[in-house]
Write a protein that holds these residues in place. Structure first.
Motif, PDB file in Angstrom:
ATOM      1  N   TYR A  65      -7.574  62.231  34.916  1.00  0.00           N
ATOM      2  CA  TYR A  65      -8.717  61.802  35.749  1.00  0.00           C
ATOM      3  C   TYR A  65      -9.949  62.386  35.112  1.00  0.00           C
ATOM      4  N   GLN A  67     -14.622  62.049  34.999  1.00  0.00           N
ATOM      5  CA  GLN A  67     -15.852  61.324  35.329  1.00  0.00           C
ATOM      6  C   GLN A  67     -16.248  60.478  34.152  1.00  0.00           C
ATOM      7  N   ILE A  69     -16.553  56.876  31.819  1.00  0.00           N
ATOM      8  CA  ILE A  69     -15.666  55.794  31.426  1.00  0.00           C
ATOM      9  C   ILE A  69     -14.834  56.185  30.192  1.00  0.00           C
ATOM     10  N   TYR A  97     -19.290  56.596  38.068  1.00  0.00           N
ATOM     11  CA  TYR A  97     -18.079  56.031  37.460  1.00  0.00           C
ATOM     12  C   TYR A  97     -17.044  57.110  37.319  1.00  0.00           C
ATOM     13  N   ARG A  98     -15.844  56.780  37.645  1.00  0.00           N
ATOM     14  CA  ARG A  98     -14.725  57.683  37.407  1.00  0.00           C
ATOM     15  C   ARG A  98     -13.618  56.882  36.744  1.00  0.00           C
ATOM     16  N   SER A  99     -12.768  57.591  36.119  1.00  0.00           N
ATOM     17  CA  SER A  99     -11.679  56.890  35.425  1.00  0.00           C
ATOM     18  C   SER A  99     -10.348  57.544  35.714  1.00  0.00           C
ATOM     19  N   HIS A 173      -6.107  51.897  31.673  1.00  0.00           N
ATOM     20  CA  HIS A 173      -7.330  52.663  31.907  1.00  0.00           C
ATOM     21  C   HIS A 173      -8.117  51.983  33.038  1.00  0.00           C
ATOM     22  N   PHE A 175     -11.280  52.172  35.701  1.00  0.00           N
ATOM     23  CA  PHE A 175     -12.529  52.871  36.043  1.00  0.00           C
ATOM     24  C   PHE A 175     -13.321  52.058  37.066  1.00  0.00           C
ATOM     25  N   VAL A 180     -10.172  54.794  42.026  1.00  0.00           N
ATOM     26  CA  VAL A 180      -9.528  54.378  40.785  1.00  0.00           C
ATOM     27  C   VAL A 180      -8.030  54.617  40.955  1.00  0.00           C
TER      28      VAL A 180
END
Lengths: 655, 213
Positions: A65, A67, A69, A97-99, A173, A175, A180
């Motif tokens: 996890y 922050q 992309i 944005y989080r991924s 992946h 995001f 997510v």
């Protein structure tokens, strides 16, 4: 999403899921221990048998996890799959944005032959799929796209060129600016996955889209109907419920978030409560529940509070398990649902009308179902791709049931309208007939009044015209000593005119006054003829039928009789009188003119014109004329008149 | 000597009346008019004992002339010259102040007798008119009219009642053991009471409308 992942509910639902999974794992583990053995290098997976080869379902993976992309290289952590990171789980805020990147391994040999595919449901936001370092799929065109894919199935074909014959690496992946996560992941022959995918696509996307759009159309139609029929408040509630339910359902089938994410979340979140309230309001108005206005207003007021809480304007004491807005929304929804279900259940037993039972059943069945679904699913937002939610069909089903029930009522109303139209028509025609009758009566009255006034006018004319001319003529004739015969003709004409005038005087059936007046008028003639007159009247009742026309007949008969006495009888005395007399059992008045003159042999006069005239007049008076005479014994003419005439007696035998 | 004034628009009728009056030794014709305007001016002057007045004058109703004459308060006897003596005309005239009527087709000697009679104090009445009067002024039937301010005496009431039953003046006199002339006098008194009453009614009406006081 803003609302917190509700650990409380999670523990319940996830608990169930864990029990299920442990069971499945054990089962499949026993069956496919080989896979377990080679688990060193491949991800743990369940194997689903299929005609065209094994399909494996990933149940474990490595995740990072972060922050932003772009993924960092390190920090992989093993976890069970699917793995969804709800908003705020890691203290993140929506807007950044989080991924989440997931890494999975599978053995080419463990899955069936032929073209391979990867099937995923519930993978959040924008995502890419790579096999062995080669990106083979992305669900977005641009990084800034706001993809909504939590409920959406994807089937990604894997080109053979990208595959290794032994262990292959799959990297997903995901995001997004909100949750997510990587949802259910199936790997297997493309042909096998096609079936699963198509079925999922239908139940997750196609059917909810169709149902929700149909509901939206219904809602808009009802809105139009309501605008045309403002007093039918049920229409408005039905319309609002349908439209709100569409808003709530939108997140299921829409591939993209069409507006600002925060607004979208607020709408989908809040609309679930308000749709429930609107549907409840429709139902309560439909069954005319007592205090419905108060109940619905309270519900709406509570909805406003939830809205204010949602936007952070009101901050009630928070709860360790979930956000305040979620807590109150679910609590409120639960109360509404319990209320409406109770009412519906009660109504089911009380009311046997088809549409009421239908709607009651709909409410009792649908409401709890939808709400339980809503509460659990919206809470959990697990959305790991395992579940197909029935709730998305709840709204449309509801709307359909309501529409049918309403339709039945409208149809019934139409039928009733037809019936009441019939009743109305019957009573209308009755009223019309009565009206016609009274109009006819009125016309008759008008005619008779007109006749009376016309007669009076005619009399006035005679009075002023003929009368004065006659008088002048008479005066001139007398002055110029015309022959007596011409003077007599003029006198007779004038006398007849006087009779007519007298007949018009209102005497209210007083025969005595009428005859008295005649005698008064003829007093001079009697004196001239040397005939003394004895007036022998007794007290008599009045004759109700004695109108002007009849009075004239009476006057003429007596005028003729008296005239005969004066001209032809050589009498020196005459008696005029009237007395009550019964003829053939009928009460009436007998009037008479008797003289002591010469008298006649009856045969001589029976056919005399004067007498015939008198008889005819007596007949038209419904009376009888009697003539008695003997030579040397004088003459007597009597007229009998009934108090009540025959036709009147027939109508009212009491008389 | 009875001084007579005539208001009559029909020249033939007027001639007959005037000639007859002139021919009488005990009567003199003091004025002869043929319309309302001249009649009214004649009334202002006065100088007659009996006024013969036609109702249908070319420029108005004789009723107004009668009322004008009655209002002077002179001891004049007013006779209406009428064609049929129908009750509406006679009663209207009586209320205005007339005391009797002459029928236009009456023999002229009867007319002259009627003038003498009225001067002696007797008025004529027909049964229908008597009946109508009874109906209007009898207390128990007063709903149809207004009870007289000066009620009828018992004798007047008896007379009216007998006359309404068709009895002639002489019949009536016989029944009541009075003279025929007395019957006529009773009638004249009844007429007077009627006139007074109608004036009182007019006064009441005027005061209630706020024209007086």
């Amino acid at each position: 999403m803003k609302h917190h992942p509700k650990d409380y509910f999670l523990s319940v639902n996830a608990g169930l899921a864990v029990v299920l999974r442990v069971f499945l794992l054990t089962l499949f583990g026993l069956l496919c221990h080989v896979n377990f053995a080679s688990a060193q290098s491949v991800s743990q997976a369940d194997v689903i048998s299929s005609a065209s080869g094994n399909v494996i379902e990933i149940v474990e993976g490595d995740y990072i996890y972060f922050q932003g992309i772009e993924p960092p290289d390190r920090g992989w952590e093993a976890a069970s799959h699917p793995n969804i990171d709800h908003t705020n789980k890691t203290g993140q805020h929506r807007g950044e944005y989080r991924s989440m990147v997931g890494r999975f391994y599978f053995d080419r040999a463990a899955v069936g032959d032929g073209l391979l595919g990867i099937h995923t449901i519930g993978t959040r936001g924008n995502f890419t799929v790579s096999v062995n370092g080669v990106e083979i799929f992305r669900n977005f065109a641009d990084v800034t796209d706001k993809k909504n894919s939590w409920y959406r199935p994807f089937l990604v074909p894997v080109p053979d060129s990208a595959l290794k014959t032994d262990v292959n690496e799959v990297i997903v992946h995901s995001f997004s600016r909100k949750s997510v996560g990587i949802g259910r992941l199936l790997i297997g022959p493309n042909s096998s996955l096609q079936n699963i995918y198509q079925s999922r696509y239908f139940w997750h996307i196609t059917a909810p889209t169709a149902a929700s759009l149909a509901m939206l159309v219904i809602g808009l139609l009802f809105l139009v109907f309501w605008i045309a029929q403002r007093h039918e408040i049920e229409l408005l509630w039905l319309s609002i419920a349908s439209i709100l339910w569409f808003a709530r359902n939108h997140q299921y089938f829409s591939g993209e978030i069409p507006i600002n994410t925060g607004t979208y979340v607020a709408i989908t979140f809040l609309s679930s409560y308000f749709a429930t309230v609107a549907a409840t309001a429709f139902y309560f108005y439909f069954i005319q529940l007592r205090h419905r206005k108060l109940i619905v207003s309270t519900m709406l007021f509570f909805g406003c509070l939830i809205t204010l809480i949602h936007f952070g304007i009101i901050r009630p004491p928070s709860n360790p398990y979930m956000s305040a807005s979620s807590f109150y929304l679910y609590a409120g929804t639960l109360i509404v649902v319990i209320t409406v279900s109770t009412v519906a259940l009660r109504d089911l037993f009380r009311n046997r009308e088809l549409q009421r039972r239908l709607i009651g059943l709909g409410v009792v069945m649908c409401m709890p179902l939808v709400t339980i679904h809503d509460v659990t699913m919206l809470f959990r937002h697990l959305g790991d791709g395992h579940a197909t939610y029935l709730g998305v069909f709840g709204g449309p089903t509801f709307a359909m049931v309501f529409t049918i029930a309403f339709g039945i009522r409208v149809l019934k109303a139409f039928t009733d309208l037809g019936k009441s139209n019939q009743v109305l028509e019957t009573s209308m025609s009755k009223v019309r007939a009565e009206l016609l009758e009274s109009e006819a009566n009125r016309q008759e009255l008008v005619v008779s009044q007109t006749l009376t006034s016309e007669r009076a006018r005619l009399m006035q004319e005679m009075h002023d015209g003929i009368g004065s001319n006659l008088i002048t003529a008479l005066a001139v004739a007398q002055q110029q000593k015309h022959p007596r015969t011409s003077i007599d003709v003029l006198r007779r004409a004038l006398g007849d005119l006087k009779l007519t005038v007298d007949s018009l005087e209102p005497v209210e059936g007083d025969l005595v006054a009428l005859l008295g007046n005649l005698r008064h008028r003829m007093a001079r003639d009697m004196a001239d003829a040397g005939v003394s007159c004895k007036w022998e009247v007794e007290e008599c009742q009045s004759l109700p039928w004695l109108d002007a026309a009849n009075a004239l007949h009476v006057l003429r008969i007596h005028n003729e009789a008296i005239g005969n006495v004066l001209s032809h009888s050589n009498a020196d005395e005459m008696r005029i009188g009237c007395v009550e007399h019964e003829l053939d059992g009928v009460r009436g008045i007998l009037t008479y003119v008797k003289d002591n003159g010469d008298g006649f042999a009856l045969d001589d006069v029976t056919n005399g014109k004067g007498l015939l005239n008198m008889k005819a007049r007596a007949h038209s008076l419904h009376g009888a004329l009697f003539f008695e005479s003997e030579p040397g014994m004088g003459t007597s003419i009597s007229l009998w008149l009934p108090y009540v005439r025959e036709e009147i007696r027939k109508i009212d035998p009491q008389l | 000597m009875i001084r007579v004034a005539v208001v009559e628009d029909d020249p033939v009728m007027s001639d007959i009346l005037c000639n007859a009056i002139d021919a009488c030794e005990d009567m003199s014709l003091t004025a002869r008019r043929d319309n309302m305007h001249d009649g009214s001016r004649m009334i202002e002057t006065g100088g007659y004992d009996v006024l013969l007045c036609d109702l249908g004058l070319p420029d108005g109703s004789g009723i107004d002339l009668i009322r004008q004459e009655a209002a002077t308060g002179r001891d004049t006897d007013i006779l209406v010259v009428t064609m049929f003596a129908n009750q509406k005309n006679i009663l209207d005239a009586v209320r205005a102040g007339a005391r009797g009527y002459l029928l236009k087709d009456e023999r002229i000697e009867d007319c002259i007798e009627a003038i003498r009679n009225i001067r002696r104090g007797g008025s004529p009445i027909s049964p229908i008119i008597a009946r109508q009067l009874l109906k209007q002024i009898t207390p128990e039937q007063a709903n149809d009219g207004v009870p007289l301010a000066t009620p009828l005496t018992e004798r007047e009431y008896e007379v009216l009642n007998l006359l309404a039953r068709g009895l002639s003046n002489s019949d009536c006199a016989e029944v009541l053991s009075i003279s025929s002339n007395t019957v006529g006098t009773h009638i004249k008194n009844i007429y007077r009471k009627l006139e007074v009453n109608s004036r009182a009614e007019a006064l009441f009406e005027a005061s209630s409308k706020g024209l007086l006081s």
